[in-house]
Motif scaffolding. Sequence first.
Motif, PDB file in Angstrom:
ATOM      1  N   ASP A 123      -6.441  -7.199  -1.507  1.00 45.30           N
ATOM      2  CA  ASP A 123      -7.332  -7.877  -2.468  1.00 45.30           C
ATOM      3  C   ASP A 123      -7.003  -7.478  -3.897  1.00 45.30           C
ATOM      4  O   ASP A 123      -6.976  -8.303  -4.804  1.00 45.30           O
ATOM      5  CB  ASP A 123      -8.796  -7.512  -2.184  1.00 45.30           C
ATOM      6  CG  ASP A 123      -9.331  -8.345  -1.037  1.00 45.30           C
ATOM      7  OD1 ASP A 123      -8.613  -9.279  -0.616  1.00 45.30           O
ATOM      8  OD2 ASP A 123     -10.442  -8.050  -0.550  1.00 45.30           O
ATOM      9  N   GLN A 124      -6.781  -6.182  -4.052  1.00 42.31           N
ATOM     10  CA  GLN A 124      -6.502  -5.645  -5.384  1.00 42.31           C
ATOM     11  C   GLN A 124      -5.152  -6.135  -5.928  1.00 42.31           C
ATOM     12  O   GLN A 124      -5.034  -6.498  -7.095  1.00 42.31           O
ATOM     13  CB  GLN A 124      -6.462  -4.124  -5.224  1.00 42.31           C
ATOM     14  CG  GLN A 124      -6.535  -3.281  -6.436  1.00 42.31           C
ATOM     15  CD  GLN A 124      -6.418  -1.813  -5.991  1.00 42.31           C
ATOM     16  OE1 GLN A 124      -6.936  -1.410  -4.956  1.00 42.31           O
ATOM     17  NE2 GLN A 124      -5.718  -1.024  -6.777  1.00 42.31           N
ATOM     18  N   LEU A 125      -4.147  -6.151  -5.061  1.00 45.03           N
ATOM     19  CA  LEU A 125      -2.785  -6.461  -5.514  1.00 45.03           C
ATOM     20  C   LEU A 125      -2.437  -7.946  -5.418  1.00 45.03           C
ATOM     21  O   LEU A 125      -1.492  -8.402  -6.060  1.00 45.03           O
ATOM     22  CB  LEU A 125      -1.746  -5.666  -4.696  1.00 45.03           C
ATOM     23  CG  LEU A 125      -1.900  -4.137  -4.661  1.00 45.03           C
ATOM     24  CD1 LEU A 125      -0.864  -3.524  -3.740  1.00 45.03           C
ATOM     25  CD2 LEU A 125      -1.774  -3.553  -6.068  1.00 45.03           C
ATOM     26  N   GLY A 126      -3.204  -8.679  -4.605  1.00 43.37           N
ATOM     27  CA  GLY A 126      -2.901 -10.105  -4.412  1.00 43.37           C
ATOM     28  C   GLY A 126      -1.669 -10.327  -3.548  1.00 43.37           C
ATOM     29  O   GLY A 126      -1.160 -11.433  -3.425  1.00 43.37           O
ATOM     30  N   LYS A 127      -1.138  -9.237  -2.966  1.00 42.87           N
ATOM     31  CA  LYS A 127       0.009  -9.345  -2.043  1.00 42.87           C
ATOM     32  C   LYS A 127      -0.168  -8.268  -0.971  1.00 42.87           C
ATOM     33  O   LYS A 127      -0.985  -7.355  -1.145  1.00 42.87           O
ATOM     34  CB  LYS A 127       1.328  -9.169  -2.798  1.00 42.87           C
ATOM     35  CG  LYS A 127       1.480  -7.840  -3.528  1.00 42.87           C
ATOM     36  CD  LYS A 127       2.797  -7.740  -4.299  1.00 42.87           C
ATOM     37  CE  LYS A 127       2.893  -6.400  -5.010  1.00 42.87           C
ATOM     38  NZ  LYS A 127       4.089  -6.232  -5.817  1.00 42.87           N
ATOM     39  N   THR A 128       0.601  -8.372   0.097  1.00 43.08           N
ATOM     40  CA  THR A 128       0.465  -7.422   1.187  1.00 43.08           C
ATOM     41  C   THR A 128       0.730  -5.997   0.689  1.00 43.08           C
ATOM     42  O   THR A 128       1.741  -5.763   0.019  1.00 43.08           O
ATOM     43  CB  THR A 128       1.467  -7.753   2.324  1.00 43.08           C
ATOM     44  OG1 THR A 128       1.431  -9.168   2.520  1.00 43.08           O
ATOM     45  CG2 THR A 128       1.111  -7.033   3.602  1.00 43.08           C
ATOM     46  N   ALA A 129      -0.193  -5.072   1.015  1.00 45.63           N
ATOM     47  CA  ALA A 129      -0.007  -3.673   0.579  1.00 45.63           C
ATOM     48  C   ALA A 129       0.650  -2.867   1.701  1.00 45.63           C
ATOM     49  O   ALA A 129       0.672  -3.290   2.856  1.00 45.63           O
ATOM     50  CB  ALA A 129      -1.355  -3.074   0.217  1.00 45.63           C
ATOM     51  N   GLY A 130       1.189  -1.714   1.347  1.00 46.58           N
ATOM     52  CA  GLY A 130       1.732  -0.770   2.337  1.00 46.58           C
ATOM     53  C   GLY A 130       2.999  -1.229   3.040  1.00 46.58           C
ATOM     54  O   GLY A 130       3.367  -0.705   4.088  1.00 46.58           O
ATOM     55  N   LYS A 131       3.682  -2.218   2.462  1.00 47.03           N
ATOM     56  CA  LYS A 131       4.859  -2.784   3.151  1.00 47.03           C
ATOM     57  C   LYS A 131       6.121  -1.948   2.984  1.00 47.03           C
ATOM     58  O   LYS A 131       6.969  -1.924   3.868  1.00 47.03           O
ATOM     59  CB  LYS A 131       5.145  -4.192   2.604  1.00 47.03           C
ATOM     60  CG  LYS A 131       4.461  -5.272   3.418  1.00 47.03           C
ATOM     61  CD  LYS A 131       4.784  -6.621   2.857  1.00 47.03           C
ATOM     62  CE  LYS A 131       6.111  -7.133   3.387  1.00 47.03           C
ATOM     63  NZ  LYS A 131       6.957  -7.727   2.380  1.00 47.03           N
ATOM     64  N   ASP A 132       6.238  -1.272   1.841  1.00 44.41           N
ATOM     65  CA  ASP A 132       7.486  -0.562   1.532  1.00 44.41           C
ATOM     66  C   ASP A 132       7.824   0.478   2.599  1.00 44.41           C
ATOM     67  O   ASP A 132       8.969   0.582   3.046  1.00 44.41           O
ATOM     68  CB  ASP A 132       7.394   0.132   0.163  1.00 44.41           C
ATOM     69  CG  ASP A 132       7.374  -0.869  -0.984  1.00 44.41           C
ATOM     70  OD1 ASP A 132       7.559  -2.070  -0.724  1.00 44.41           O
ATOM     71  OD2 ASP A 132       7.153  -0.451  -2.140  1.00 44.41           O
ATOM     72  N   LEU A 133       6.785   1.213   2.999  1.00 48.79           N
ATOM     73  CA  LEU A 133       6.998   2.270   3.988  1.00 48.79           C
ATOM     74  C   LEU A 133       7.378   1.672   5.335  1.00 48.79           C
ATOM     75  O   LEU A 133       8.335   2.108   5.982  1.00 48.79           O
ATOM     76  CB  LEU A 133       5.709   3.100   4.107  1.00 48.79           C
ATOM     77  CG  LEU A 133       5.898   4.605   4.197  1.00 48.79           C
ATOM     78  CD1 LEU A 133       6.508   5.121   2.890  1.00 48.79           C
ATOM     79  CD2 LEU A 133       4.553   5.291   4.465  1.00 48.79           C
ATOM     80  N   VAL A 134       6.636   0.638   5.725  1.00 44.67           N
ATOM     81  CA  VAL A 134       6.879  -0.025   7.016  1.00 44.67           C
ATOM     82  C   VAL A 134       8.302  -0.592   7.060  1.00 44.67           C
ATOM     83  O   VAL A 134       9.018  -0.456   8.052  1.00 44.67           O
ATOM     84  CB  VAL A 134       5.844  -1.167   7.233  1.00 44.67           C
ATOM     85  CG1 VAL A 134       6.132  -1.922   8.520  1.00 44.67           C
ATOM     86  CG2 VAL A 134       4.420  -0.616   7.229  1.00 44.67           C
TER      87      VAL A 134
END
Length: 297
Positions: free
Chosen positions: A234-245
């Motif tokens: 919601d805050q970023l307007g894009k999927t969060a936490g993706k870099d680590l995954v």
Amino acid sequence: MKTVLDYLEENALLVDAFLEKKLLYRGVPPVLEKAMRYGTIGGGKKVRASLLFASGEVFGIEREKLLPLAAGIEMIHSFSLIHDDLPCMDNDDYRRGKLSLHRAFGEAMAVLVGDALLIEGLRVFAADRRFLEEFGKEKLWEVLVVLFEALGASGMLSGQVLDIQKEGKPVGRSVVEQIMVMKTARFIQAAILCGAILGGAKAEERSFLAEFGLLLGKCFQLKDDLLDVTGSRDQLGKTAGKDLVQGKATLLRVVGFEEAEKQLRSWYEEALSVLARIERPVDCLRDIARFIVEREH
Ligand code: GRG
């Protein structure tokens, strides 16, 4: 008193209003026009446009005169996000709080809309008579060269190639910094340099702004990486936490969260001290720099 957030919002509205008028084509397939508008208008912080305005302000250029270039820079930026979200690249379903372009219009259209925004983003200012008359051919040519260098094989394009190539692989600090610089920082630097070129900056001022721009661009990418960990969709307007995954080759992955935060502070402070060497009003650039490192989206 006007805050930096007011300033950024005002600039975003100006650019959106310009795009509203410019992204209307005669004789173009309606779906192309619709998707180009979907990918640009009313979304994103328009930070690169604001950096151009702020850099122009250092040299006393009125915002309105820079609008075609500001809009072009944001169209090109939107192209990079649209292609970045494609399944064959970062594969993201959301962008700017809505479905990413390929999810809304299909993959083939997202490729073509990206291509269109890159080319039209250059045309929108290069073919603008008033822009040419205001700044002249020599400066227009310099602006184009700076943008080509920031986007092409020595910039964003190669940054993205490395980003994809190094996904899930062991990487060292120098490679991740090279990715940050090429993928993100050079384009941010270019937006700032364009203001300096059009404003007739002296060689020394231009080199300070180049140094400031590169440091700020690195801050921008590092903050983006930190937000990927701490922010929500919601805050970023894009999927969060993706870099680590996805095993992205980020500085955060190499040095850890705390060290990355320290590095952000240190690049930010270095950027401010370079900026302070310019003997002109640089307040707007300083305020945007602060926004970039403190932002929550
Ligand atoms: C330049 C020919 C050529 C190809 C481009 C797809 C690609 C190759 C590059 C992707 C580059 C990319 C997406 C870098 C990430 C930069 C970044 C941190 C973007 C986020 O920018 P914000 O936060 O986004 O300013 P908004 O939505 O606010 O505009």
